[in-house]
Motif scaffolding. Structure first.
Motif, short mmCIF file in Angstrom:
data_model
loop_
_atom_site.label_atom_id
_atom_site.label_comp_id
_atom_site.label_asym_id
_atom_site.label_seq_id
_atom_site.Cartn_x
_atom_site.Cartn_y
_atom_site.Cartn_z
N CYS A 128 0.87 -1.18 0.00
CA CYS A 128 0.00 0.00 0.00
C CYS A 128 0.90 1.22 0.00
O CYS A 128 1.77 1.35 0.87
N TRP B 113 -4.38 -2.47 8.02
CA TRP B 113 -5.02 -3.31 7.01
C TRP B 113 -6.35 -3.80 7.55
O TRP B 113 -6.42 -4.27 8.70
N ARG C 255 -16.47 -4.84 7.78
CA ARG C 255 -15.04 -4.63 7.60
C ARG C 255 -14.34 -4.87 8.94
O ARG C 255 -14.76 -4.33 9.97
N TYR D 101 -8.11 -3.92 2.43
CA TYR D 101 -7.97 -2.47 2.29
C TYR D 101 -6.88 -1.95 3.22
O TYR D 101 -6.76 -2.41 4.36
N CYS D 102 -6.13 -0.98 2.74
CA CYS D 102 -5.25 -0.28 3.67
C CYS D 102 -5.91 1.04 4.05
O CYS D 102 -6.74 1.58 3.30
N ALA D 103 -5.54 1.54 5.20
CA ALA D 103 -6.14 2.74 5.75
C ALA D 103 -5.09 3.56 6.49
O ALA D 103 -4.11 3.01 6.99
N SER E 172 -4.50 7.29 9.05
CA SER E 172 -5.03 8.43 9.76
C SER E 172 -3.90 9.13 10.49
O SER E 172 -3.04 8.48 11.07
N ALA F 10 -12.46 0.55 12.18
CA ALA F 10 -12.53 1.27 10.91
C ALA F 10 -12.79 2.76 11.11
O ALA F 10 -12.28 3.59 10.35
N TYR G 291 -10.00 5.61 10.95
CA TYR G 291 -9.23 5.98 9.76
C TYR G 291 -9.96 6.93 8.84
O TYR G 291 -11.14 6.78 8.56
N TYR H 296 -8.45 7.87 5.65
CA TYR H 296 -8.12 7.61 4.25
C TYR H 296 -8.11 6.10 3.99
O TYR H 296 -7.60 5.33 4.81
N TRP H 297 -8.63 5.73 2.83
CA TRP H 297 -8.76 4.32 2.47
C TRP H 297 -8.31 4.10 1.04
O TRP H 297 -8.49 4.96 0.18
#
Length: 126
Positions: free
Chosen positions: A22, A38, A47, A96-98, A100, A111, A114, A116-117
């Protein structure tokens, strides 16, 4: 605005390995300046946080992946990784990576922490 781009997903047999990457795209700052994580989401499920790595590079894992997954950051390459070993069919999901800039150490696998995704990368284990 931070855009995250994941790569490295694919199909693998049970017991196999994959490494996800990522990276921020464009001018998006540096992974060293963010708490990152992740997540994964299977169809019909919520999620779920899999692994997190805050700015101090400590690591936190969900119980279901402890001992099999490893999260790392390469600040020189400005990239976040998730090394996944001994994969099981139940690991099948979109990953997904995230990121903050602001977070609580207690909430690194949630979740809502964070901002940004990424768009996700599919992992299928058969």
């Amino acid at each position: 605005h931070v855009q995250l781009v994941e790569s490295g997903g694919g199909s693998v047999q049970a017991g196999g390995s994959l490494r996800l990457s990522c990276a921020p795209s464009g001018y998006a700052g540096y992974v060293s300046g963010y708490g990152m994580a992740w997540f994964r989401q299977a169809p019909g499920e919520e999620r779920m946080g899999v692994a997190a790595i805050p700015r101090d590079s400590t690591t936190i894992y969900a119980d279901s992946v402890k001992g099999r997954f490893t999260v790392t950051k390469d600040n020189a390459k400005n990239t976040l990784y998730l090394e996944m070993n001994s994969l099981k069919p139940e690991d099948t999901a979109m990953y997904y990576c995230a990121a903050s800039r602001y977070y609580s150490m207690r909430n690194l696998l949630q979740a809502r922490t964070y901002t940004y995704w990424g768009q996700g990368t599919q992992v299928t284990v058969s």
